[in-house]
Design an enzyme around this catalytic site. Structure first.
Site, PDB file in Angstrom:
ATOM      1  N   PHE A  10     120.299 114.362  40.360  1.00 44.96           N
ATOM      2  CA  PHE A  10     119.364 113.249  40.163  1.00 44.96           C
ATOM      3  C   PHE A  10     119.926 111.913  40.697  1.00 44.96           C
ATOM      4  N   ASP A  57     132.515 123.525  45.248  1.00 43.29           N
ATOM      5  CA  ASP A  57     132.876 123.105  43.887  1.00 43.29           C
ATOM      6  C   ASP A  57     133.956 122.020  43.934  1.00 43.29           C
ATOM      7  N   ILE A  58     133.820 120.995  43.108  1.00 38.20           N
ATOM      8  CA  ILE A  58     134.876 119.971  43.063  1.00 38.20           C
ATOM      9  C   ILE A  58     136.177 120.552  42.481  1.00 38.20           C
ATOM     10  N   THR A  98     133.847 121.724  34.881  1.00 45.45           N
ATOM     11  CA  THR A  98     133.495 120.761  35.938  1.00 45.45           C
ATOM     12  C   THR A  98     133.965 119.350  35.594  1.00 45.45           C
ATOM     13  N   THR A 132     129.678 107.453  31.877  1.00 45.06           N
ATOM     14  CA  THR A 132     128.536 107.235  30.992  1.00 45.06           C
ATOM     15  C   THR A 132     128.895 106.357  29.803  1.00 45.06           C
ATOM     16  N   ASP A 133     127.874 105.720  29.222  1.00 44.36           N
ATOM     17  CA  ASP A 133     128.098 104.936  27.999  1.00 44.36           C
ATOM     18  C   ASP A 133     128.369 105.826  26.786  1.00 44.36           C
ATOM     19  N   GLU A 134     128.054 107.137  26.921  1.00 48.00           N
ATOM     20  CA  GLU A 134     128.198 108.027  25.754  1.00 48.00           C
ATOM     21  C   GLU A 134     129.646 108.192  25.316  1.00 48.00           C
ATOM     22  N   TYR A 158     129.627 117.180  25.797  1.00 46.87           N
ATOM     23  CA  TYR A 158     129.399 116.475  27.065  1.00 46.87           C
ATOM     24  C   TYR A 158     130.193 115.165  27.099  1.00 46.87           C
ATOM     25  N   LYS A 162     133.375 113.940  29.462  1.00 47.84           N
ATOM     26  CA  LYS A 162     133.338 112.756  30.344  1.00 47.84           C
ATOM     27  C   LYS A 162     134.467 111.785  29.939  1.00 47.84           C
ATOM     28  N   LYS A 197     115.486 116.331  30.753  1.00 51.11           N
ATOM     29  CA  LYS A 197     115.834 115.054  30.123  1.00 51.11           C
ATOM     30  C   LYS A 197     114.568 114.402  29.588  1.00 51.11           C
ATOM     31  N   LEU A 198     114.727 113.500  28.609  1.00 49.00           N
ATOM     32  CA  LEU A 198     113.576 113.006  27.840  1.00 49.00           C
ATOM     33  C   LEU A 198     112.371 112.577  28.691  1.00 49.00           C
TER      34      LEU A 198
HETATM   35  P1  NAD Z   1     122.595 115.999  37.365  1.00 54.60           P
HETATM   36  O1  NAD Z   1     122.897 117.059  36.354  1.00 54.60           O
HETATM   37  O2  NAD Z   1     121.190 115.717  37.726  1.00 54.60           O
HETATM   38  O3  NAD Z   1     123.353 116.323  38.732  1.00 54.60           O
HETATM   39  C1  NAD Z   1     124.688 116.780  38.770  1.00 54.60           C
HETATM   40  C2  NAD Z   1     124.955 117.305  40.182  1.00 54.60           C
HETATM   41  O4  NAD Z   1     126.331 117.739  40.230  1.00 54.60           O
HETATM   42  C3  NAD Z   1     124.104 118.528  40.575  1.00 54.60           C
HETATM   43  O5  NAD Z   1     123.623 118.369  41.882  1.00 54.60           O
HETATM   44  C4  NAD Z   1     125.070 119.694  40.476  1.00 54.60           C
HETATM   45  O6  NAD Z   1     124.744 120.756  41.356  1.00 54.60           O
HETATM   46  C5  NAD Z   1     126.387 119.026  40.844  1.00 54.60           C
HETATM   47  N1  NAD Z   1     127.545 119.744  40.302  1.00 54.60           N
HETATM   48  C6  NAD Z   1     127.714 120.217  39.048  1.00 54.60           C
HETATM   49  N2  NAD Z   1     128.891 120.830  38.935  1.00 54.60           N
HETATM   50  C7  NAD Z   1     129.514 120.721  40.145  1.00 54.60           C
HETATM   51  C8  NAD Z   1     130.758 121.150  40.652  1.00 54.60           C
HETATM   52  N3  NAD Z   1     131.624 121.818  39.890  1.00 54.60           N
HETATM   53  N4  NAD Z   1     131.059 120.864  41.928  1.00 54.60           N
HETATM   54  C9  NAD Z   1     130.174 120.205  42.736  1.00 54.60           C
HETATM   55  N5  NAD Z   1     128.980 119.784  42.302  1.00 54.60           N
HETATM   56  C10 NAD Z   1     128.640 120.037  41.026  1.00 54.60           C
HETATM   57  O7  NAD Z   1     123.341 114.714  36.828  1.00 54.60           O
HETATM   58  P2  NAD Z   1     122.923 113.167  36.983  1.00 54.60           P
HETATM   59  O8  NAD Z   1     122.028 112.803  35.873  1.00 54.60           O
HETATM   60  O9  NAD Z   1     122.546 112.903  38.378  1.00 54.60           O
HETATM   61  O10 NAD Z   1     124.342 112.491  36.686  1.00 54.60           O
HETATM   62  C11 NAD Z   1     125.277 112.218  37.734  1.00 54.60           C
HETATM   63  C12 NAD Z   1     126.508 111.569  37.137  1.00 54.60           C
HETATM   64  O11 NAD Z   1     126.154 110.371  36.469  1.00 54.60           O
HETATM   65  C13 NAD Z   1     127.209 112.444  36.096  1.00 54.60           C
HETATM   66  O12 NAD Z   1     128.580 112.292  36.261  1.00 54.60           O
HETATM   67  C14 NAD Z   1     126.759 111.868  34.764  1.00 54.60           C
HETATM   68  O13 NAD Z   1     127.730 112.073  33.773  1.00 54.60           O
HETATM   69  C15 NAD Z   1     126.622 110.403  35.125  1.00 54.60           C
HETATM   70  N6  NAD Z   1     125.640 109.629  34.336  1.00 54.60           N
HETATM   71  C16 NAD Z   1     124.349 110.094  34.181  1.00 54.60           C
HETATM   72  C17 NAD Z   1     123.430 109.295  33.491  1.00 54.60           C
HETATM   73  C18 NAD Z   1     121.992 109.750  33.313  1.00 54.60           C
HETATM   74  O14 NAD Z   1     121.253 109.108  32.564  1.00 54.60           O
HETATM   75  N7  NAD Z   1     121.529 110.794  33.973  1.00 54.60           N
HETATM   76  C19 NAD Z   1     123.813 108.059  32.969  1.00 54.60           C
HETATM   77  C20 NAD Z   1     125.148 107.636  33.144  1.00 54.60           C
HETATM   78  C21 NAD Z   1     126.043 108.418  33.842  1.00 54.60           C
HETATM   79  O1  DAU Z   2     123.577 107.476  28.044  1.00 54.19           O
HETATM   80  C1  DAU Z   2     123.790 108.086  29.279  1.00 54.19           C
HETATM   81  C2  DAU Z   2     123.473 109.559  29.178  1.00 54.19           C
HETATM   82  O2  DAU Z   2     122.057 109.674  29.114  1.00 54.19           O
HETATM   83  C3  DAU Z   2     124.030 110.385  30.340  1.00 54.19           C
HETATM   84  O3  DAU Z   2     125.425 110.326  30.314  1.00 54.19           O
HETATM   85  C4  DAU Z   2     123.554 111.842  30.230  1.00 54.19           C
HETATM   86  O4  DAU Z   2     123.988 112.568  31.368  1.00 54.19           O
HETATM   87  C5  DAU Z   2     122.050 111.848  30.168  1.00 54.19           C
HETATM   88  O5  DAU Z   2     121.582 113.169  29.999  1.00 54.19           O
HETATM   89  C6  DAU Z   2     121.552 110.972  29.026  1.00 54.19           C
HETATM   90  O6  DAU Z   2     121.898 111.571  27.740  1.00 54.19           O
HETATM   91  P1  DAU Z   2     120.872 111.563  26.505  1.00 54.19           P
HETATM   92  O7  DAU Z   2     121.256 112.627  25.569  1.00 54.19           O
HETATM   93  O8  DAU Z   2     120.718 110.186  25.949  1.00 54.19           O
HETATM   94  O9  DAU Z   2     119.515 111.923  27.336  1.00 54.19           O
HETATM   95  P2  DAU Z   2     118.293 112.903  27.014  1.00 54.19           P
HETATM   96  O10 DAU Z   2     117.259 112.615  28.030  1.00 54.19           O
HETATM   97  O11 DAU Z   2     118.741 114.307  26.821  1.00 54.19           O
HETATM   98  O12 DAU Z   2     117.781 112.368  25.617  1.00 54.19           O
HETATM   99  C7  DAU Z   2     117.389 111.003  25.436  1.00 54.19           C
HETATM  100  C8  DAU Z   2     117.015 110.829  23.976  1.00 54.19           C
HETATM  101  O13 DAU Z   2     115.813 111.565  23.712  1.00 54.19           O
HETATM  102  C9  DAU Z   2     118.049 111.400  23.009  1.00 54.19           C
HETATM  103  O14 DAU Z   2     118.108 110.548  21.866  1.00 54.19           O
HETATM  104  C10 DAU Z   2     117.501 112.764  22.616  1.00 54.19           C
HETATM  105  C11 DAU Z   2     115.997 112.557  22.698  1.00 54.19           C
HETATM  106  N1  DAU Z   2     115.212 113.760  23.091  1.00 54.19           N
HETATM  107  C12 DAU Z   2     115.584 114.434  24.201  1.00 54.19           C
HETATM  108  C13 DAU Z   2     114.879 115.554  24.622  1.00 54.19           C
HETATM  109  C14 DAU Z   2     115.308 116.335  25.847  1.00 54.19           C
HETATM  110  C15 DAU Z   2     114.088 114.139  22.354  1.00 54.19           C
HETATM  111  O15 DAU Z   2     113.729 113.487  21.354  1.00 54.19           O
HETATM  112  N2  DAU Z   2     113.383 115.245  22.766  1.00 54.19           N
HETATM  113  C16 DAU Z   2     113.764 115.991  23.850  1.00 54.19           C
HETATM  114  O16 DAU Z   2     113.088 117.018  24.137  1.00 54.19           O
END
Ligand code: NAD
Ligand code: DAU
Length: 353
Positions: A10, A57-58, A98, A132-134, A158, A162, A197-198
């Site tokens: 993403f 793979d990384i 990973t 991530t902020d998590e 998770y 991280k 994701k939500l």
């Molecule tokens: P995502 O799950 O959509 O994408 C992850 C990508 O990494 C995929 O394309 C997957 O194929 C690839 N991948 C997984 N394992 C691998 C490996 N071993 N080697 C090579 N490639 C691999 O994740 P995202 O939401 O795009 O998140 C990207 C980064 O940003 C992550 O590090 C995540 O922790 C961080 N992040 C995400 C959010 C969020 O809200 N989505 C917020 C803050 C930080």
């Molecule tokens: O804060 C950054 C993080 O945000 C990233 O590091 C993660 O990769 C990313 O997945 C995201 O984590 P969250 O757990 O916050 O995201 P998610 O979309 O899974 O959930 C957002 C909120 O919504 C969380 O409080 C759980 C809730 N939720 C989620 C799903 C999938 C629901 O209530 N119903 C659902 O079906």
């Protein structure tokens, strides 16, 4: 050129697309293509010589050593990760492999490559780790947003994985001098987000007339940032961030989950009305996520003050664009909802009914 890992996911795919819209500097995109990696996200780059995709793979040290030797990137940006909290609760193993072992192997290969560079190249090289902020844990209602010096208190497999990767990145700077940058961002949303994701899950379920599963009381707070604003922040940090420093990224956009779901329903009621019913009727409260963090909030003052970064979108403009994108890209949604996806939905939501 730069090396991006996880560039078919993403945020990675949005980053690659944005980068090549703004620059002719080539990208090697290393992605193993898990369920979350999708080359369809990069379809517009087909035939574009500035984008070199490598499936791998990384955690594969030999592959990394060869890639770095052959392409000689000036920077490595590590997006690759297992990213979904619920999946980490059902099966943490891949997250350890990973996010921890993979990041370690990438750091080792980077250190080896970097140590052989000429002095001026060494100075300019950057390893940017996307986190991530998590990792900071959960905030009480009245606590101040996370700053870069907030203590680490990860609560899910998770976020713990991280956090471990962040510590390794820090250690490679402190011990070996590797010029690292770490970004810790809040929740992203926007085009190409996998519908587990939500936000995308709610849009996709609503359009299919399925229930909208809200965990617990729906009052958990997340701090939302449009994905392209995350990408612009990463570009700024890569450009002018100081090695060894951490930058928190967020848009000062705290919202309870139920408000997000209701906003999506209202937008769909306008863009794609259902005769006689609001999409809100589909909202269903279900069993909570185990160990569910109550609140995340990012203090983004450092990146604003030191690097002059500001998000371009408000939540209102970003969420409207996002809902419209999912309406316009129904084929993308259908393709990612494969057999494996359906299996996951069954596993995660059946027990919560
Ligand atoms: P995502 O799950 O959509 O994408 C992850 C990508 O990494 C995929 O394309 C997957 O194929 C690839 N991948 C997984 N394992 C691998 C490996 N071993 N080697 C090579 N490639 C691999 O994740 P995202 O939401 O795009 O998140 C990207 C980064 O940003 C992550 O590090 C995540 O922790 C961080 N992040 C995400 C959010 C969020 O809200 N989505 C917020 C803050 C930080
Ligand atoms: O804060 C950054 C993080 O945000 C990233 O590091 C993660 O990769 C990313 O997945 C995201 O984590 P969250 O757990 O916050 O995201 P998610 O979309 O899974 O959930 C957002 C909120 O919504 C969380 O409080 C759980 C809730 N939720 C989620 C799903 C999938 C629901 O209530 N119903 C659902 O079906």
């Amino acid at each position: 050129m730069i090396l991006v890992t996880g560039g078919a996911g993403f945020i990675g795919a949005n980053f690659v697309l944005d980068w090549l819209e703004r620059s002719d500097e080539a990208i090697i995109n290393l992605d193993v293509l898990t369920y979350a990696g999708n080359l369809e996200n990069l379809k517009t780059l087909e035939g574009d010589k500035r984008h070199v995709f490598v499936q791998g793979d990384i955690g594969n040290s030999d592959l990394l050593i060869h890639l770095l030797k052959d392409y000689r990137p000036r920077a490595i940006l590590n997006f690759a990760a297992e990213s979904h909290v619920d999946r980490s609760i059902h099966g943490p193993e891949d997250f350890i492999q990973t996010n921890i072992v993979g990041t370690f192997r990438l750091l080792e290969a980077s250190r080896d490559y970097w140590s052989r560079l000429k002095e001026n190249e060494k100075q300019q090289f950057r390893f940017l780790h996307v986190s991530t902020d998590e990792v900071y844990g959960s905030l009480a209602k009245d606590e101040m947003p996370f700053t870069e010096t907030h203590r680490y208190e990860p609560n899910s497999p998770y976020s713990a994985s991280k956090a471990a990767s962040d510590h390794l990145v820090r250690a490679y700077h402190h011990t070996y001098g590797l010029p690292v940058l770490t970004t810790n961002c809040s929740n992203n949303y926007g085009p190409y987000q996998f519908p587990e994701k939500l936000i995308p899950l709610m849009i996709v379920n609503a359009l299919a007339g399925k229930s909208l599963p809200v965990y617990g009381d729906g009052q958990q707070i997340r701090d939302w940032l449009y994905v392209k604003d995350h990408c612009s922040a990463i570009r700024r940090v890569l450009e002018d961030g100081i090695p060894g420093q951490i930058y928190n990224i967020g848009g000062w956009n705290e919202k309870p989950n139920i408000e997000i779901v209701e906003t999506i329903c209202s937008l769909l009621d306008t863009f794609r009305p259902r005769e006689g019913h609001s999409y809100r009727n589909l909202i269903k409260y279900v069993a909570d996520r185990p160990g569910h963090d109550r609140r995340y909030a990012i203090d983004a003052s450092k990146i604003e003050r030191e690097l002059g970064w500001r998000p371009a979108e408000t939540f209102e403009t970003g969420i409207s664009k996002t809902v419209q994108w999912y309406l316009d890209n129904a084929a993308w949604v259908t393709h990612v909802q494969s057999g494996a996806y359906r299996h996951w939905v069954e596993k995660n939501y059946k027990e919560r009914a």
